[in-house]
Write a protein that holds these residues in place. Sequence first.
Motif: not given
Length: 290
Positions: A198-203, A168-172, A195-196, A188-190
């Motif tokens: 999505e940016d973490v998955l992409a990273y 449960e972290v942000s990209v940052e 798909r909130g 993370n929740l997904y």
Amino acid sequence: MSSPSSDRPVAASGTFALGGDLPVHRLGYGAMQLTGPGVWGEPEDPDEAIRVLRRAVELGVTFIDTADSYGPFVSERLIREALHPYADDLVIATKGGLTRSGPDDWRPVGRPEYLRQQVELSLRHLGLERIDLYQLHRVDPRVPLADQLGELKLLQDEGKIRHIGVSEVSVEQLKEARGHAEIVSVQNLYNLADRGAEDVLAYAEAENIAFIPWYPMATGRLARPGGPLDAAAKQHEATAAQLALSWLLRRSPVMLPIPGTSRVAHLEENLRAASLALTDEEFAALSDAV
């Protein structure tokens, strides 16, 4: 004689190497639901819980995700009772950093001395000398992230942890975490309907970091009669949950879904998603439906 793939159908989900050196089948099992109501206390049917764990491994699951807070420690103890001594290819991942005072109550604690204590307890409860993947269950906002991950890095240097993950972290936060330790996974929740992250998955995909989606089978309105998930499920003679898992596996090569259940029949149903292949059109339709 049956083939290895029919003996262990989960192998059809493909493999991912955690940290580049720890291969697991991508469709795993999440052990949270093996506890009592509210993820608290003993299960209503301990024998069935043991059967679920053993059946998961029989079907080819090589990645089981748990946490010290599930029970607390109930899930870890059941895993040891059911599966110890562990198969050579079985990876038990656990987490620490959330405390429990009762059902459905979760509070982050990331003090270094607490995390060290929890690692030692998880080693004992799981019957391990080293935890293959240890994840910081939540970032404690009251403790510098450097201190939380720094302690896990010390435990890694001591040989008690093989790989480190976060949850449960942000990209940052993920980028910051990687400045303090090598991070091989993020949880993370997904799911298909949410798909909130999505940016973490992409990273994670760009950096070849495993992405472990919790609550993976949520489908929301997509499973309504006549909806895109309902139509695809009928076409494949499958359940909406199976299609949701198949979509996750198709979504990214770093995706490691961990559906959980406390019943063998439901486990077998979920794991059949490993061999369920969506067409390009079905994948696109489901992807565009939200």
